[in-house]
Write a protein that holds these residues in place. Structure first.
Motif, PDB file in Angstrom:
ATOM      1  N   ASN A  96      -5.396  -0.379  -4.234  1.00  0.00           N
ATOM      2  CA  ASN A  96      -4.019  -0.996  -4.799  1.00  0.00           C
ATOM      3  C   ASN A  96      -2.974   0.302  -4.755  1.00  0.00           C
ATOM      4  OD1 ASN A  96      -5.331  -3.362  -4.699  1.00  0.00           O
ATOM      5  ND2 ASN A  96      -5.329  -3.471  -6.876  1.00  0.00           N
ATOM      6  N   LEU A  97      -2.960   1.006  -3.985  1.00  0.00           N
ATOM      7  CA  LEU A  97      -1.862   1.972  -3.712  1.00  0.00           C
ATOM      8  C   LEU A  97      -0.693   1.273  -3.310  1.00  0.00           C
ATOM      9  CD1 LEU A  97      -3.239   5.139  -1.852  1.00  0.00           C
ATOM     10  CD2 LEU A  97      -2.817   4.853  -4.329  1.00  0.00           C
ATOM     11  N   PHE A  98       0.462   1.624  -3.532  1.00  0.00           N
ATOM     12  CA  PHE A  98       1.618   1.131  -3.110  1.00  0.00           C
ATOM     13  C   PHE A  98       2.191   1.607  -1.782  1.00  0.00           C
ATOM     14  CE2 PHE A  98       2.440   1.977  -7.842  1.00  0.00           C
ATOM     15  CZ  PHE A  98       2.145   0.693  -8.228  1.00  0.00           C
ATOM     16  N   PRO A  99       2.068   0.516  -0.704  1.00  0.00           N
ATOM     17  CA  PRO A  99       2.068   1.091   0.429  1.00  0.00           C
ATOM     18  C   PRO A  99       3.304   1.349   1.094  1.00  0.00           C
ATOM     19  CG  PRO A  99       1.746  -1.483   0.312  1.00  0.00           C
ATOM     20  CD  PRO A  99       1.907  -1.172  -1.145  1.00  0.00           C
ATOM     21  N   MET A 144       5.158   3.591  -0.465  1.00  0.00           N
ATOM     22  CA  MET A 144       5.582   4.857  -1.122  1.00  0.00           C
ATOM     23  C   MET A 144       4.393   5.871  -0.474  1.00  0.00           C
ATOM     24  SD  MET A 144       5.936   3.915  -5.031  1.00  0.00           S
ATOM     25  CE  MET A 144       7.319   2.791  -5.441  1.00  0.00           C
ATOM     26  N   GLN A 146      -1.096  -5.404  -6.316  1.00  0.00           N
ATOM     27  CA  GLN A 146      -0.130  -4.635  -6.455  1.00  0.00           C
ATOM     28  C   GLN A 146       0.573  -4.793  -7.837  1.00  0.00           C
ATOM     29  OE1 GLN A 146       1.476  -2.307  -4.109  1.00  0.00           O
ATOM     30  NE2 GLN A 146      -0.589  -2.608  -3.171  1.00  0.00           N
ATOM     31  N   ALA A 161      -1.924  -3.240 -10.240  1.00  0.00           N
ATOM     32  CA  ALA A 161      -1.939  -1.615 -10.191  1.00  0.00           C
ATOM     33  C   ALA A 161      -0.728  -1.429 -11.108  1.00  0.00           C
ATOM     34  CB  ALA A 161      -1.825  -1.221  -8.766  1.00  0.00           C
ATOM     35  N   GLN A 194       8.362  -4.416  -0.949  1.00  0.00           N
ATOM     36  CA  GLN A 194       7.532  -4.969   0.026  1.00  0.00           C
ATOM     37  C   GLN A 194       7.702  -6.369   0.549  1.00  0.00           C
ATOM     38  OE1 GLN A 194       3.162  -4.145  -0.996  1.00  0.00           O
ATOM     39  NE2 GLN A 194       3.710  -3.235  -2.971  1.00  0.00           N
TER      40      GLN A 194
END
Lengths: 266, 324
Positions: free
Chosen positions: A113-116, A118, B186, B189, B208
């Protein structure tokens, strides 16, 4: 060597970091946690194992209030999770208050769940800057140190899609550490990884344990539990079946269900 | 296995084999047919005197047409800003756990999406007939300030309200779709890091969601550019109305419609190019490498570097070398 570092922590007295008393959680009519009692001491590496659907991940998510419990009491560092107690009544906390408590609890997810949108370093500094109001320069400096620590200082400017699974999970750990948590929750951190990438993530977690971080780890890595764990709980069907020292439970399980589960995974 | 068989059939080294890409004879035949049809159309356009190209040329940069063009652009830009801002607010409201907020947003979208924009435009224009005066005061009590509705809502404002508020309802659904396309993990997190609902939406979810929101928003903008021609019914002199005004005087209907159409075509083309670059911006992080833009391709061509293309020369046997 592991035993040497662990012996003092086993005997540390005082308030538990996490205390659960009769914690219940249900989705509609399905009860997934049927009264969980356990205590996690400071500086302890606490492993949760069990078959899928046993409620171990749900319990972990209750600890930082991503899931709301339906019964029992759950407290972190002496404070109730998600509620305030006044007399014999529990008052639900506002979103803002819940968010405030979550700052101190880091979480690492199975799917990273990394922020894609960034880069790695932006992922790491996002919460310190946005939540704690740290200056970007300070956060970046600390963030680079954290990436260095997980062995990824050369990947600071990479986007998550340019990283391997193991690298992404290490960035995710650095991101959680950037908030200087007093407790880290790991929800099957290596289950989505290729077998050859599991080791690099476990190495980072081992390092954290040696520094004395309190960790609750939902895992299928029995080797890690045996080597690094201070306490282990086997859950099945929403209850704690067996608990104790990982080395004892894993080599000499007392319950039939533990035995049959371990015979399949070991 | 196959490779080694071929290697035996041809005594030469297997690396010398040449792979022939699929031929497309149908494409060539089709291209000829299309070329002939295009030539016929062009011929008809140029040599039919009814099109009066000289008149088109005269009015293309006529001052009233150019003024109308400005009004059209202004109206498009302002109503899209209103639509996007309103749409984001409405979408977030609709997804809110607060039933009052989500209910209000639902009602708004129901009304504004459920009635024709033309009707809404006329409504805003005739607001003065419904409520001649608008005032601020205590509900059902004394008034502090009031003003005539027609002064408050001149025709341009009526057009803007009609188009913008309607657009907000459509944008709300587009934005909602975008927000819901972002993985649940997301939000988790961000919450686990202690971020508030608002910060999570602004910093994590919306950027996003943009990738999903931008393409339909581009379409909406292009559509809005043309929908502004509807405000000619409330006598606001935008591009189409400016053309109408001229041909009602000169009866040169067809050439002026062409003049106006050329301008609309030009503007939509510009918007399409803009949309391409905005989409690229929001695609960052989702693909490992972005394909070069047309401009980069041209520059690379003149620099003499070949654009990366699919390999024509496959060298069989190399990858299977270990098996031979």
């Amino acid at each position: 060597m592991t035993d040497l570092t662990k012996t003092p922590t086993d005997s540390v007295p005082g308030e538990p970091m996490v205390r659960a008393e009769g914690v219940r959680k249900s989705y509609g009519l399905v009860e997934v946690l049927k009264g969980i009692d356990l205590e996690v001491r400071p500086r302890e590496v606490f492993c949760l194992i069990g078959p899928s659907g046993s409620g171990k991940s749900t319990f972990l998510r209750c600890i930082n209030h991503l899931e709301k419990i339906n019964g029992g009491l759950l407290s972190v560092d002496g404070e109730l999770v998600g509620y305030r107690r006044k007399g014999d009544r529990l008052y639900e906390l506002r979103d803002r208050e819940v968010a405030l408590k979550r700052r101190d609890i880091g979480m690492v997810f199975q799917r990273f769940n990394l922020f894609p949108h960034m880069t790695a370093i932006e992922n790491v500094i996002e919460a310190p800057v946005q939540v704690k109001g740290e200056s970007k320069a300070d956060a970046r400096e600390r963030g680079m140190a954290l990436l260095e620590r997980v062995g990824l200082s050369d990947k600071a400017k990479s986007y998550p899609s340019q990283l391997s699974g193991g690298q992404q999970q290490r960035v995710a750990i650095a991101r959680a550490l950037a908030m200087k948590p007093k407790l880290m929750l790991f929800d099957e951190p290596t289950s989505a990884l290729d077998p050859e990438l599991v080791g690099e993530v476990l190495d980072v977690m081992r390092g954290l344990a040696e520094e004395g971080m309190t960790m609750i780890v939902v895992t299928h890595e029995m080797g890690f539990a045996r080597e690094v764990g201070d306490a282990l709980v086997f859950m099945d069907g929403g209850v704690v079946v067996e608990s104790g020292n990982p080395r004892e439970v894993l080599t000499n399980p007392q319950h039939e269900r533990t035995r049959s589960f371990l015979s399949k995974v070991l | 296995m196959n490779h080694s068989d071929q290697g035996e059939a041809h005594p030469g080294r297997p690396e010398t084999l040449k792979a022939v890409p699929v031929r497309h004879p149908g494409r060539w035949a089709g291209a000829v047919v299309v070329a002939v049809l295009a030539a016929m159309l062009l011929h008809a356009l140029i040599f039919n005197p009814a099109f009066q190209w000289d008149v088109v040329n005269t009015y293309l940069f006529d001052s009233s047409i150019v003024h109308g063009l400005g009004v059209t652009l202004e109206l498009t830009a302002l109503s899209m800003i209103m639509g996007v801002a309103g749409g984001i607010i409405l979408a977030v409201m609709r997804l809110s756990p607060n039933p009052l907020l989500s209910g209000t947003a639902w009602f708004y979208i129901w009304v504004f999406r459920g009635t024709p924009v033309l009707v809404q435009l006329v409504f805003w224009n005739f607001m003065g007939a419904l409520w001649p005066k608008l005032s601020i005061g205590i509900p059902f009590g004394p008034e502090f300030w009031s003003e005539s509705t027609n002064t408050l809502i001149p025709v341009f404002t009526a057009a803007l309200l009609g188009l913008g508020l309607n657009e907000a309802a459509y944008m709300a659904e587009i934005v909602r779709g975008g927000i819901q396309s972002v993985d649940e993990g997301q939000t988790e997190a961000a919450h686990a890091l202690g971020m508030s609902r608002f910060a999570t939406m602004r910093r994590i979810i919306l950027p996003q969601a943009m990738r999903v929101i931008i393409p339909p928003t581009g379409n909406e903008t292009i559509s809005m550019l043309k929908t502004t021609s509807l405000v000619s019914v409330i006598a606001l002199e935008e591009l189409f109305r400016a053309g109408q005004n001229i041909y009602s005087r000169t009866f040169q209907t067809i050439p002026l419609l062409i003049t106006v159409s050329l301008w609309y075509l030009f503007l939509t083309s510009v918007l399409t190019i803009g949309q391409y670059y905005v989409e690229r911006y929001y695609a960052r992080g989702t693909t490992r490498t972005l394909p070069p833009t047309p401009m980069q391709r041209v520059r690379r061509m003149f620099a003499g570097k070949p654009t990366p293309k699919a390999d024509h020369d496959v060298v069989p046997g190399l990858e299977g070398g270990g098996h031979v």
